[in-house]
Write a protein that holds these residues in place. Structure first.
Motif, PDB file in Angstrom:
ATOM      1  N   HIS A  60      53.162  27.315  44.496  1.00 51.52           N
ATOM      2  CA  HIS A  60      53.926  26.858  43.349  1.00 51.52           C
ATOM      3  C   HIS A  60      53.865  25.335  43.345  1.00 51.52           C
ATOM      4  O   HIS A  60      54.257  24.682  44.290  1.00 51.52           O
ATOM      5  CB  HIS A  60      55.376  27.337  43.440  1.00 51.52           C
ATOM      6  N   GLY A  61      53.375  24.783  42.255  1.00 54.11           N
ATOM      7  CA  GLY A  61      53.254  23.338  42.169  1.00 54.11           C
ATOM      8  C   GLY A  61      51.982  22.952  41.454  1.00 54.11           C
ATOM      9  O   GLY A  61      51.328  23.767  40.801  1.00 54.11           O
ATOM     10  N   ASP A 113      54.855  18.987  44.326  1.00 56.59           N
ATOM     11  CA  ASP A 113      56.054  19.824  44.283  1.00 56.59           C
ATOM     12  C   ASP A 113      57.266  19.124  43.684  1.00 56.59           C
ATOM     13  O   ASP A 113      58.393  19.573  43.832  1.00 56.59           O
ATOM     14  CB  ASP A 113      56.395  20.303  45.692  1.00 56.59           C
ATOM     15  N   TRP A 139      59.135  20.795  39.464  1.00 55.85           N
ATOM     16  CA  TRP A 139      58.974  21.880  40.436  1.00 55.85           C
ATOM     17  C   TRP A 139      60.133  21.925  41.435  1.00 55.85           C
ATOM     18  O   TRP A 139      60.292  22.912  42.160  1.00 55.85           O
ATOM     19  CB  TRP A 139      57.655  21.730  41.182  1.00 55.85           C
ATOM     20  N   THR A 140      60.942  20.883  41.463  1.00 61.20           N
ATOM     21  CA  THR A 140      62.097  20.878  42.370  1.00 61.20           C
ATOM     22  C   THR A 140      63.052  22.015  42.040  1.00 61.20           C
ATOM     23  O   THR A 140      63.606  22.664  42.928  1.00 61.20           O
ATOM     24  CB  THR A 140      62.830  19.528  42.295  1.00 61.20           C
TER      25      THR A 140
END
Length: 268
Positions: A60-61, A113, A139-140
């Motif tokens: 994810h990112g 990310d 993305w945090t």
């Protein structure tokens, strides 16, 4: 009764795992399983478990899987400013809905990310034709933020774009301006406290694969010129590294000798 209990427990475990990973299934409550026959629920449960496992294992990112081709500059330290100019390309030959190509530059952390800060030129995303707007996908917390304003811009229009860091509140100002319209869009985004890494990487990206290549502009390229980047407040000469994510229509990113970056494709 035993058969139902097993199914219910499997679904409860699946929904618990989904919740922990931040997923929702149409916001439906757990009691939905009461309407599913036990045998069918077992089959679906196995499929969902596999899907959850894939989702957990997939990265994810950024770079994101929706990117085709891109150029990357890894500064190693905080990027405090970036400017670029781009000309709106020609209208796609095939204007049927089903493709929404976008061309943009953005700042991100080295790990990809954090907050992806982007002035955007896109086709059929915020209105008919080409439009400009500002966006941050963070993305945090996996939330998307877009500017309230979006303008439709004509082919041949010159767009100037800038992103600048504001140390006072750990935020970034974004501006995109249309020369033809004489209008600008502005947006500020404060980095979340959970993001501890600096924005040290710049990307120039062509995103979203078409169903058919003639849904991309027929001139075959969008070129970012007049690129300037400041690192820790000082101008630097970026070294762009062309990369491929999920290329389509022979798409490429080309770092040119004059410092510009061209995103290219074959529109047929």
């Amino acid at each position: 009764v035993v058969q139902f209990s097993v199914v219910f427990l499997e679904w409860k475990e699946i929904f618990s795992e989904l919740s922990e990973q931040g997923f929702r299934i149409e916001n439906r409550p757990l009691r939905m399983v009461l309407c599913i026959p036990a045998r069918l629920a077992l089959v679906v449960a196995v499929w969902v478990q596999a899907a959850v496992a894939r989702s957990i294992s997939e990265p994810h990112g950024d770079p994101s899987g929706s990117w085709l081709s891109y150029a990357e500059f890894a500064a190693g330290r905080k990027i405090t400013g970036m400017n670029a100019t781009v000309v709106v390309p020609s209208t796609p030959t095939n204007t049927r809905m089903g493709s929404n190509p976008s061309f943009w530059y953005g700042l991100q952390t080295a790990a990809g990310d954090g907050a992806l800060i982007q002035p955007i030129l896109a086709w059929h995303q915020r209105g008919d034709g080409f439009s400009i707007f500002l966006e941050v996908f963070d993305w945090t917390n996996e939330e998307d933020h877009q500017s309230e304003e979006a303008f439709t811009v004509p082919p041949g229009d010159t767009l100037t774009q800038s992103v600048s860091y504001q140390a006072a509140d750990n935020s970034y100002d974004m501006v995109i301006t249309s020369k033809a319209l004489g209008k600008s869009i502005r947006m500020n985004y404060a980095l979340l406290s959970k993001q501890t890494a600096d924005e040290t990487t710049a990307f120039i990206v062509v995103e979203h694969a078409p169903e058919k290549c003639d849904q991309y502009p027929p001139n075959g390229n969008v070129t970012f010129t007049d690129i300037s980047i400041a690192v820790e407040g000082r101008l630097v000469t970026p070294t762009w590294t062309p990369k491929q994510m999920n290329p389509a229509c022979s798409s490429r990113a080309i770092a040119q000798s004059d410092g510009s970056v061209a995103l290219t494709w074959v529109p047929q």
